[in-house]
Design a protein around this motif. Structure first.
Motif, PDB file in Angstrom:
ATOM      1  N   ASN A  90      29.093  -5.691  95.214  1.00 23.69           N
ATOM      2  CA  ASN A  90      30.022  -5.411  96.393  1.00 23.69           C
ATOM      3  C   ASN A  90      29.721  -6.452  97.436  1.00 23.69           C
ATOM      4  O   ASN A  90      29.964  -7.732  97.414  1.00 23.69           O
ATOM      5  N   GLY A  91      29.517  -5.959  98.742  1.00 25.52           N
ATOM      6  CA  GLY A  91      29.529  -7.049  99.789  1.00 25.52           C
ATOM      7  C   GLY A  91      28.218  -7.963  99.834  1.00 25.52           C
ATOM      8  O   GLY A  91      27.315  -7.482  98.964  1.00 25.52           O
ATOM      9  N   PRO A 111      25.871   2.325  96.084  1.00 21.63           N
ATOM     10  CA  PRO A 111      26.457   3.556  95.408  1.00 21.63           C
ATOM     11  C   PRO A 111      27.647   3.894  95.426  1.00 21.63           C
ATOM     12  O   PRO A 111      28.277   3.854  96.499  1.00 21.63           O
ATOM     13  N   CYS A 112      28.014   4.503  94.419  1.00 21.68           N
ATOM     14  CA  CYS A 112      29.523   4.977  94.255  1.00 21.68           C
ATOM     15  C   CYS A 112      29.668   6.288  93.326  1.00 21.68           C
ATOM     16  O   CYS A 112      30.048   6.381  92.345  1.00 21.68           O
ATOM     17  N   PRO A 113      29.384   7.400  94.086  1.00 24.08           N
ATOM     18  CA  PRO A 113      29.337   8.668  93.402  1.00 24.08           C
ATOM     19  C   PRO A 113      30.632   8.853  92.839  1.00 24.08           C
ATOM     20  O   PRO A 113      30.730   9.764  91.864  1.00 24.08           O
ATOM     21  N   GLU A 114      31.779   8.540  93.494  1.00 25.91           N
ATOM     22  CA  GLU A 114      33.054   8.911  92.851  1.00 25.91           C
ATOM     23  C   GLU A 114      33.488   7.920  91.661  1.00 25.91           C
ATOM     24  O   GLU A 114      34.556   8.332  90.983  1.00 25.91           O
ATOM     25  N   CYS A 115      32.595   6.979  91.224  1.00 22.03           N
ATOM     26  CA  CYS A 115      32.886   6.244  90.171  1.00 22.03           C
ATOM     27  C   CYS A 115      32.576   6.642  88.823  1.00 22.03           C
ATOM     28  O   CYS A 115      32.637   5.964  87.630  1.00 22.03           O
ATOM     29  N   ASP A 158      22.095   0.513  91.239  1.00 18.88           N
ATOM     30  CA  ASP A 158      22.352   0.174  92.532  1.00 18.88           C
ATOM     31  C   ASP A 158      21.300  -0.416  93.240  1.00 18.88           C
ATOM     32  O   ASP A 158      20.080  -0.499  92.800  1.00 18.88           O
ATOM     33  N   GLY A 159      21.641  -1.077  94.341  1.00 22.36           N
ATOM     34  CA  GLY A 159      20.582  -2.128  95.066  1.00 22.36           C
ATOM     35  C   GLY A 159      20.994  -3.330  95.210  1.00 22.36           C
ATOM     36  O   GLY A 159      22.262  -3.875  95.086  1.00 22.36           O
ATOM     37  N   VAL A 200      31.120 -11.614 102.432  1.00 17.44           N
ATOM     38  CA  VAL A 200      32.030 -11.086 101.915  1.00 17.44           C
ATOM     39  C   VAL A 200      31.849  -9.550 101.871  1.00 17.44           C
ATOM     40  O   VAL A 200      30.665  -9.104 102.017  1.00 17.44           O
ATOM     41  N   GLY A 201      33.168  -8.989 102.251  1.00 15.10           N
ATOM     42  CA  GLY A 201      32.925  -7.495 102.808  1.00 15.10           C
ATOM     43  C   GLY A 201      32.797  -6.594 101.420  1.00 15.10           C
ATOM     44  O   GLY A 201      33.103  -6.997 100.273  1.00 15.10           O
ATOM     45  N   ALA A 202      32.737  -5.293 101.446  1.00 12.86           N
ATOM     46  CA  ALA A 202      32.059  -4.536 100.459  1.00 12.86           C
ATOM     47  C   ALA A 202      33.241  -4.574  99.143  1.00 12.86           C
ATOM     48  O   ALA A 202      33.083  -4.261  97.980  1.00 12.86           O
TER      49      ALA A 202
END
Length: 217
Positions: A115-116, A162-166, A91-92, A129-131
């Motif tokens: 992402n974005g 960050p994507c906890p659900e991924c 992440d970052g 660009v959006g997320a």
């Protein structure tokens, strides 16, 4: 006979001007797209500000088809890859950069990221660009007059959120397809060449008139 000879010379001069126009357009050819190479190979143009290596990929391993297909002549690039596919990255923020000289022409760009992100030219933001924008392309153009006369810099800051659900599957990447538009920048050159041809013809007519008057004297 003399008139025909003059017309042939003018035709040859125009052809030379068109050739010069073509050479000038080709001389300014630049490669600004990401992933210009074979899938799985290292990226050779764009770089991360951390100097970490980048790899050319076709998409994300854990999310087939999620990333938009790359336009012809470009591909996605990522700091984390397995073969030709992107894998989970930390992440970052990731800052992608490309230094290049003035292209001398308009550049049309289509791009996306995961992402974005924000796209900068010489420190000024020109697009974003959006997320969740990785499934589509964002398009914009940069006029020839917007580039510096010397060195220029593209910077794209991509956030791998960050994507906890991924479940630990969180890739990141950047896609840039840049197409030069040479004609508008080349038109002044052709105009100058044609003006020069006009002056050349005028001088020849004046010289012929002077010679005629001298022969009559």
């Amino acid at each position: 006979m003399q008139t025909r000879a003059i017309m042939l010379r003018r035709t040859s001069a125009v052809a030379a001007a068109v050739m010069l126009l073509g050479y000038a357009s080709g001389a300014n050819a630049v490669t600004l797209s990401t992933g210009v190479g074979a899938l799985g190979d290292p990226e050779s143009n764009w770089a991360l500000d951390t100097s970490a290596p980048l790899t050319i990929v076709s998409g994300a391993a854990d999310y087939p088809g999620a990333w938009v297909a790359a336009p012809t002549g470009s591909n996605w690039i990522t700091p984390a890859a397995s073969g030709s596919l992107a894998i989970t990255a930390a992440d970052g923020l990731y800052t992608y950069e490309l230094a290049f000289n003035d292209p001398g022409k308009q550049i049309d760009i289509q791009w996306s990221s995961d992402n974005g992100s924000q796209f900068y030219l010489n420190g000024a933001e020109v697009s974003s660009v959006g997320a969740a924008g990785y499934s589509s392309l964002v398009s914009f153009s940069i006029l020839a007059s917007s580039f510096n006369a010397g060195p220029n810099l593209f910077s794209v800051i991509v956030s791998n959120d960050p994507c906890p659900e991924c479940n630990g599957k969180n890739p990141t990447g950047l896609l840039v397809s840049a197409t030069p538009v040479p004609l508008p920048a080349a038109l002044p050159l052709l105009g100058s060449a044609l003006v020069g041809l006009g002056l050349f013809g005028r001088r020849r007519r004046m010289k012929a008139k002077e010679q005629t008057e001298l022969s009559r004297a």
